[in-house]
Design an enzyme around this catalytic site. Structure first.
Site, PDB file in Angstrom:
ATOM      1  N   LYS A 169     -10.328  -6.710   7.473  1.00  0.00           N
ATOM      2  CA  LYS A 169      -9.342  -6.422   8.515  1.00  0.00           C
ATOM      3  C   LYS A 169      -9.969  -6.949   9.791  1.00  0.00           C
ATOM      4  O   LYS A 169     -11.028  -6.447  10.202  1.00  0.00           O
ATOM      5  CB  LYS A 169      -9.121  -4.910   8.650  1.00  0.00           C
ATOM      6  CG  LYS A 169      -8.478  -4.273   7.430  1.00  0.00           C
ATOM      7  CD  LYS A 169      -8.353  -2.778   7.603  1.00  0.00           C
ATOM      8  CE  LYS A 169      -7.715  -2.149   6.370  1.00  0.00           C
ATOM      9  NZ  LYS A 169      -7.763  -0.675   6.415  1.00  0.00           N
ATOM     10  N   LYS A 199      -1.143  -1.118  -4.380  1.00  0.00           N
ATOM     11  CA  LYS A 199      -2.288  -0.274  -4.034  1.00  0.00           C
ATOM     12  C   LYS A 199      -1.787   1.148  -3.865  1.00  0.00           C
ATOM     13  O   LYS A 199      -0.809   1.395  -3.158  1.00  0.00           O
ATOM     14  CB  LYS A 199      -2.924  -0.829  -2.755  1.00  0.00           C
ATOM     15  CG  LYS A 199      -3.757   0.120  -1.936  1.00  0.00           C
ATOM     16  CD  LYS A 199      -4.616  -0.664  -0.940  1.00  0.00           C
ATOM     17  CE  LYS A 199      -4.707   0.003   0.413  1.00  0.00           C
ATOM     18  NZ  LYS A 199      -5.579  -0.737   1.359  1.00  0.00           N
ATOM     19  N   GLY A 215      -4.497  -4.180   5.993  1.00  0.00           N
ATOM     20  CA  GLY A 215      -3.529  -3.929   7.054  1.00  0.00           C
ATOM     21  C   GLY A 215      -3.773  -2.592   7.708  1.00  0.00           C
ATOM     22  O   GLY A 215      -4.441  -1.724   7.148  1.00  0.00           O
ATOM     23  N   ASP A 246     -13.946  -1.438   2.418  1.00  0.00           N
ATOM     24  CA  ASP A 246     -13.083  -1.598   3.596  1.00  0.00           C
ATOM     25  C   ASP A 246     -13.867  -1.041   4.796  1.00  0.00           C
ATOM     26  O   ASP A 246     -14.602  -1.787   5.474  1.00  0.00           O
ATOM     27  CB  ASP A 246     -11.760  -0.848   3.329  1.00  0.00           C
ATOM     28  CG  ASP A 246     -10.825  -0.733   4.531  1.00  0.00           C
ATOM     29  OD1 ASP A 246     -11.195  -1.171   5.624  1.00  0.00           O
ATOM     30  OD2 ASP A 246      -9.704  -0.190   4.396  1.00  0.00           O
ATOM     31  N   GLU A 289     -10.928   0.857  -3.794  1.00  0.00           N
ATOM     32  CA  GLU A 289     -11.331   0.584  -2.419  1.00  0.00           C
ATOM     33  C   GLU A 289     -11.984   1.819  -1.802  1.00  0.00           C
ATOM     34  O   GLU A 289     -11.441   2.923  -1.873  1.00  0.00           O
ATOM     35  CB  GLU A 289     -10.073   0.178  -1.631  1.00  0.00           C
ATOM     36  CG  GLU A 289     -10.295  -0.303  -0.223  1.00  0.00           C
ATOM     37  CD  GLU A 289      -8.975  -0.803   0.403  1.00  0.00           C
ATOM     38  OE1 GLU A 289      -8.040  -1.176  -0.342  1.00  0.00           O
ATOM     39  OE2 GLU A 289      -8.879  -0.812   1.639  1.00  0.00           O
ATOM     40  N   SER A 324       0.871  -1.168   0.000  1.00  0.00           N
ATOM     41  CA  SER A 324       0.000   0.000   0.000  1.00  0.00           C
ATOM     42  C   SER A 324       0.916   1.229   0.000  1.00  0.00           C
ATOM     43  O   SER A 324       1.703   1.400   0.927  1.00  0.00           O
ATOM     44  CB  SER A 324      -0.890  -0.040   1.248  1.00  0.00           C
ATOM     45  OG  SER A 324      -1.636   1.139   1.373  1.00  0.00           O
ATOM     46  N   LYS A 345      -2.788   5.014  -2.761  1.00  0.00           N
ATOM     47  CA  LYS A 345      -3.766   5.863  -2.086  1.00  0.00           C
ATOM     48  C   LYS A 345      -4.076   7.032  -3.016  1.00  0.00           C
ATOM     49  O   LYS A 345      -3.156   7.589  -3.644  1.00  0.00           O
ATOM     50  CB  LYS A 345      -3.185   6.372  -0.764  1.00  0.00           C
ATOM     51  CG  LYS A 345      -2.984   5.263   0.263  1.00  0.00           C
ATOM     52  CD  LYS A 345      -4.315   4.762   0.796  1.00  0.00           C
ATOM     53  CE  LYS A 345      -4.124   3.746   1.907  1.00  0.00           C
ATOM     54  NZ  LYS A 345      -5.407   3.302   2.474  1.00  0.00           N
ATOM     55  N   ASP A 365      -7.001   3.163  -3.448  1.00  0.00           N
ATOM     56  CA  ASP A 365      -7.779   3.225  -2.197  1.00  0.00           C
ATOM     57  C   ASP A 365      -8.027   4.692  -1.869  1.00  0.00           C
ATOM     58  O   ASP A 365      -7.079   5.458  -1.681  1.00  0.00           O
ATOM     59  CB  ASP A 365      -7.006   2.535  -1.062  1.00  0.00           C
ATOM     60  CG  ASP A 365      -7.796   2.456   0.250  1.00  0.00           C
ATOM     61  OD1 ASP A 365      -8.940   2.979   0.299  1.00  0.00           O
ATOM     62  OD2 ASP A 365      -7.275   1.861   1.216  1.00  0.00           O
TER      63      ASP A 365
HETATM   64  O1  OSB Z   1      -7.369   1.957   4.188  1.00  0.00           O
HETATM   65  O2  OSB Z   1      -6.299   0.155   4.077  1.00  0.00           O
HETATM   66  C1  OSB Z   1      -6.420   1.277   4.549  1.00  0.00           C
HETATM   67  C2  OSB Z   1      -3.468   2.031   6.848  1.00  0.00           C
HETATM   68  C3  OSB Z   1      -4.109   2.737   7.840  1.00  0.00           C
HETATM   69  C4  OSB Z   1      -5.438   3.004   7.730  1.00  0.00           C
HETATM   70  C5  OSB Z   1      -6.154   2.550   6.625  1.00  0.00           C
HETATM   71  C6  OSB Z   1      -5.539   1.819   5.635  1.00  0.00           C
HETATM   72  C7  OSB Z   1      -4.167   1.576   5.734  1.00  0.00           C
HETATM   73  C8  OSB Z   1      -3.369   0.886   4.723  1.00  0.00           C
HETATM   74  C9  OSB Z   1      -2.081   0.269   5.212  1.00  0.00           C
HETATM   75  O3  OSB Z   1      -3.638   0.880   3.545  1.00  0.00           O
HETATM   76  C10 OSB Z   1      -1.816  -1.076   4.697  1.00  0.00           C
HETATM   77  C11 OSB Z   1      -0.663  -1.718   5.427  1.00  0.00           C
HETATM   78  O4  OSB Z   1      -0.767  -1.965   6.654  1.00  0.00           O
HETATM   79  O5  OSB Z   1       0.348  -1.996   4.781  1.00  0.00           O
HETATM   80 MG    MG Z   2      -8.540   0.844   2.843  1.00  0.00          MG
END
Ligand code: OSB
Ligand code: MG
Length: 374
Positions: free
Chosen positions: A266, A164, A294, A242, A217, A138, A166, A192
C-alpha cells in the site's frame, strides 16, 4: 524541475454504502484527506492521504497526518526544487520519524504533478507496463458463514478475480471452509486477520491449510517479524505481510527471515511511490509476488493505486475495487469501473492519473480546508 508553490489540504466526508468490519474495528464513514498541489509553472496535481479515522490499522490518523503535513512536511517541499519526484521522499524523511501516510500523501501528489508536467500517464512515469489490472474484493467480517458465502458468491458473479475474507478468532475456520465448499477449489481465496492472532494460535491457523488459500494476510502483530517466520514454518498457507512492511529494509527482513512469501504494497503505508517501487523491485529480484492493497480510497487514492498496480511484479489481483463497491457516487470522472473479466483499466490517454477530480463536488463535501504557499 519540480517546485511546489501551493499545497491545499481538505477533509471531505464520504459515507460507505455499508459498514465494513475488520478484526480491530468497524468503519461506516470515511474522513478522506485530499491534497491539491500546484507547481511553480501552474500545473495542479492531486493525492489522498489514506490515514484512518482511528489508529487501529497504523499509529496514524487523519488528524495526526494533518498536523504532520502542516508542521513538518509541507515546509520541506514548498518552494524547494526537485530534479525528480523520486527525490521527494528523502527530503520528507530526513530527521522526521514515522508519519509515513502523511509523507506518502505529499510525495504521491508530487509524482502526479510531475507526470502532468511531462504530459505522461502516471502509470508510465512510475514504470508501469500493464493496461489493465486484475481486481480482488475485500469482504468484511460477517455474522454467519452463510452471510459470507452469499457475499463471496455475488463477488464471483461480478467477475472479481480474488476474494479476500476478513477473519478473527471465532469467525475464521468455519467461515473460510463454508466459502471454499460452496464456491469450489478453483477460486482465488485468501484471508486477512489484521493482526488478530498470536503465535500460540498456530495449531488453530493450521486448520486453514486444507482450504488452500492463496495466502493469509498479517496474522500476527505488525512488530512480529520473527514470530511470523516461526508461524510460516508451522503452516502451509503462504503468509502475506501488510502492516509489518513499512520500508524497503522491513521487506528485506521478511525475505531473509522467511516471515512471509508475498507482500501487500500500500503506497500510503510505506511513505509513497518511491519506496513502493523499491519494494516492488526487491521482491521481483527475490521471486516474491506483490499486489496492491487498499484503504477504502476515494477515486483519487484509487487512481494512484491503479497506476502503481500497473508495474510488472504486481502479479496478484489488487484490492482496487470499482467506485460503486464503496460509494453512492465517487469524486472523480469517470468513476472507476471493472470490466466483466474483473479488470480495472489503467488510464493511458491523459497526463497524470488520468481521471478528473470533480472539484465542485469536492467543494460541497469539504468540512475543513487549509492551504500554504511558498
Ligand atoms: O488490511 O487491507 C487491509 C481497509 C482498511 C484497513 C485495512 C485494510 C483494508 C482493506 C480494504 O482490506 C481493501 C479495499 O480498500 O478495498
Ligand atoms: Mg490487510
Amino acid at each position: 524541475m519540480l517546485t511546489i508553490t501551493r499545497l491545499a489540504l481538505r477533509e471531505i466526508h464520504l459515507a460507505l454504502k455499508e459498514p465494513f468490519r475488520i478484526s480491530s474495528g468497524t468503519i461506516s464513514q470515511r474522513r478522506v484527506c485530499l491534497l491539491e498541489l500546484q507547481s511553480a509553472d501552474g500545473v495542479v496535481g492531486w493525492s489522498e492521504c489514506v490515514a484512518g479515522e482511528q489508529p487501529n490499522y497504523s499509529p496514524e490518523t487523519i488528524d495526526t497526518a494533518w498536523h504532520a503535513i502542516r508542521e513538518w512536511l509541507a515546509p520541506r517541499v514548498l518552494g524547494q526544487e526537485f530534479a525528480h519526484p523520486g527525490d521527494v521522499f528523502a527530503a520528507l524523511d530526513h530527521h522526521v520519524r514515522g508519519h509515513l501516510m502523511a509523507k506518502a500523501g505529499v510525495e504521491m501528489g508530487c509524482w502526479d504533478v510531475a507526470a502532468r508536467q511531462q504530459g505522461m500517464p502516471l502509470s508510465r512515469l512510475l514504470g508501469g507496463t500493464r493496461d489493465r489490472v486484475p481486481t480482488g474484493i475485500s469482504i468484511g467480517i460477517q455474522r454467519t458463514p452463510d452471510a459470507l458465502v452469499e457475499r463471496a458468491r455475488n463477488a464471483v458473479a461480478m467477475g472479481y478475480r480474488k476474494i479476500k475474507m476478513k477473519i478473527e478468532p471465532g469467525s475464521d475456520v468455519a467461515f473460510v471452509g463454508a466459502v471454499r465448499d460452496a464456491l469450489g477449489p478453483g477460486l482465488h481465496l485468501m484471508a486477512d486477520a489484521n493482526s488478530a492472532y498470536a503465535l500460540t494460535d498456530a495449531g488453530h491457523l493450521k486448520e486453514l491449510d486444507p482450504f488452500h488459500l492463496i495466502m493469509i494476510e498479517q496474522p500476527l502483530d505488525r512488530e512480529d517479524l520473527l514470530r511470523h517466520a516461526k508461524l510460516q514454518r508451522l503452516i502451509e498457507t503462504p503468509i502475506c505481510l501488510d502492516e509489518s512492511i513499512t520500508s524497503v529494509d522491513r521487506a528485506a527482513d521478511m525475505i531473509e527471515l522467511g516471515a512471509g512469501r508475498i507482500i501487500n504494497i500500500k503506497p500510503g503505508r510505506v511513505g509513497g511511490f518511491t519506496v513502493s517501487k523499491r519494494i516492488h523491485d526487491l521482491c521481483q529480484a527475490n521471486g516474491i509476488p506483490v499486489w496492491c492493497g487498499g484503504m477504502f480510497e476515494s477515486g483519487v487514492g484509487r487512481a494512484h493505486n491503479v497506476a502503481l498496480a500497473s508495474l510488472p511484479n504486481f502479479s496478484l489481483p489488487g484490492d482496487v475495487s470499482p467506485s460503486a463497491r464503496y460509494w453512492e457516487r465517487d469524486i472523480v470522472n469517470p468513476e472507476w469501473t471493472m470490466d466483466d473479466e474483473g479488470m480495472v483499466h489503467v488510464p493511458l490517454h491523459a497526463p497524470g492519473f488520468g481521471v478528473s477530480v470533480d472539484v465542485g463536488r469536492v467543494d460541497d463535501l469539504t468540512v475543513r480546508r487549509e492551504e500554504w504557499r511558498a
